[in-house]
Write an enzyme that holds these catalytic residues in place. Sequence first.
Site, PDB file in Angstrom:
ATOM      1  N   TRP A   1       0.833  -1.211   0.000  1.00  0.00           N
ATOM      2  CA  TRP A   1       0.000   0.000   0.000  1.00  0.00           C
ATOM      3  C   TRP A   1       0.863   1.255   0.000  1.00  0.00           C
ATOM      4  CZ3 TRP A   1      -4.211  -1.374  -1.914  1.00  0.00           C
ATOM      5  CH2 TRP A   1      -4.831  -2.572  -1.553  1.00  0.00           C
TER       6      TRP A   1
ATOM      7  N   ASP B   1      -1.674   6.555   6.318  1.00  0.00           N
ATOM      8  CA  ASP B   1      -2.723   5.627   5.906  1.00  0.00           C
ATOM      9  C   ASP B   1      -2.969   4.697   7.104  1.00  0.00           C
ATOM     10  OD1 ASP B   1      -4.251   3.574   4.886  1.00  0.00           O
ATOM     11  OD2 ASP B   1      -2.961   3.174   3.152  1.00  0.00           O
TER      12      ASP B   1
ATOM     13  N   LYS C   1     -11.968  -2.161   6.992  1.00  0.00           N
ATOM     14  CA  LYS C   1     -11.205  -3.028   7.885  1.00  0.00           C
ATOM     15  C   LYS C   1     -11.633  -2.823   9.342  1.00  0.00           C
ATOM     16  CE  LYS C   1      -8.173  -3.493   4.246  1.00  0.00           C
ATOM     17  NZ  LYS C   1      -7.595  -2.642   3.216  1.00  0.00           N
TER      18      LYS C   1
END
Length: 361
Positions: A103, A172, A196
């Site tokens: 990511w 993030d 999530k």
Amino acid sequence: MSQRVSNFSAGPATLPYDVLTKTAEDIVNFKESGIGLMEISHRSSEFQGVIDEAERLLRELMGIPENYKVLFLQGGASSQFFMIPMNMLSGGKKATYLNTGTWAKKAIAEARLFGDIEVPYSSEKENYNRVPDQHEYTIADDSEYLYLVSNNTIFGTQFQQFPDTGKMLISDMSSDILSRPVDVSRFGLIFAGAQKNLGPAGVTVVIVREDLLSRCPDTTPTMLKYRTHADKGSMFNTPPCLAIYVVYRVLQWLNGLGGVEAIQKINRQKAATLYEIMDSGDYYRGHADPQSRSQMNVAFNLPTPELEAKFIADAAAQGFKGLKGHRSIGGCRASIYNAFSLEGVTELAAFMERFANENPA
Ligand SMILES: *Cc1c(COP(=O)(O)O)cnc(C)c1O
């Protein structure tokens, strides 16, 4: 309830049962309005109450200072990879990124479309098995921000503390927001895709310091400016009402449990239960360097790929689903976000002990 299994999926991930049943009721008849949640106007006072309460709870749970805006956006966490540099690096300004996983790498590639991006640390060669200490890299004085992925979902690594370099942080936090206390004032911007640790797919929460909203060039498309959404309370256009509603219910649930400090204690216990198995023998081998271990995603291998396949199949047959590792690393991964119970982790641990005894290497 009895048909539900232990869902270790990395995302979308398990949600509190109570949140699901309340949502199911409101989908049919929202707050006794006679209209369902997916059918009601986003401009109605009922929905305004939901988004206001979601923001209030998030501010309270995270201790978000007054000079930050909370936005509920679409486009997933991945859209933040370009929105951040688009809004903050106009004119080719510099920023610093730490490459600690898939990511992060994707965010770096997007940021390079807009700015001068320095990557002074990467754990790619070690298959992203760790995150750095801050003495392992340097940051240029003229860098606008230091970007890091707080929890690396795929590789099961997590920053145990955030670097204290004086540079504004951008993070993030898609896979660990609200799993532990965070000092928001050290960040210029925090974002998280909801699916999530916060709710369903479809909404991304952005927490951004107000003074950063004006850095964006006038040529930026309206929908891609943070300022547009900040000025309109995330209602410039139709927001993802259903997803925001579920986030509101999840925040209520977390608040009822005692908030972030209470959930952190449980998260620590859950993760310790699984890492203890890895530390007590060499049948289960953790992917992450012990100092970088994630409390949210536990990635591990068994002695052989054949045993891993059998482990995943046998586990599924006993109601432990979603344990297959991400395709880029293989092996197994147990994602144990806030909504995953300690009881479920204890049951998995018992299964792991049994499996190791019955299937020697
Ligand atoms: C899942 C994930 C993403 C991608 O989220 P999307 O909403 O699918 O774009 C980004 N960052 C992290 C840390 C993630 O875990």
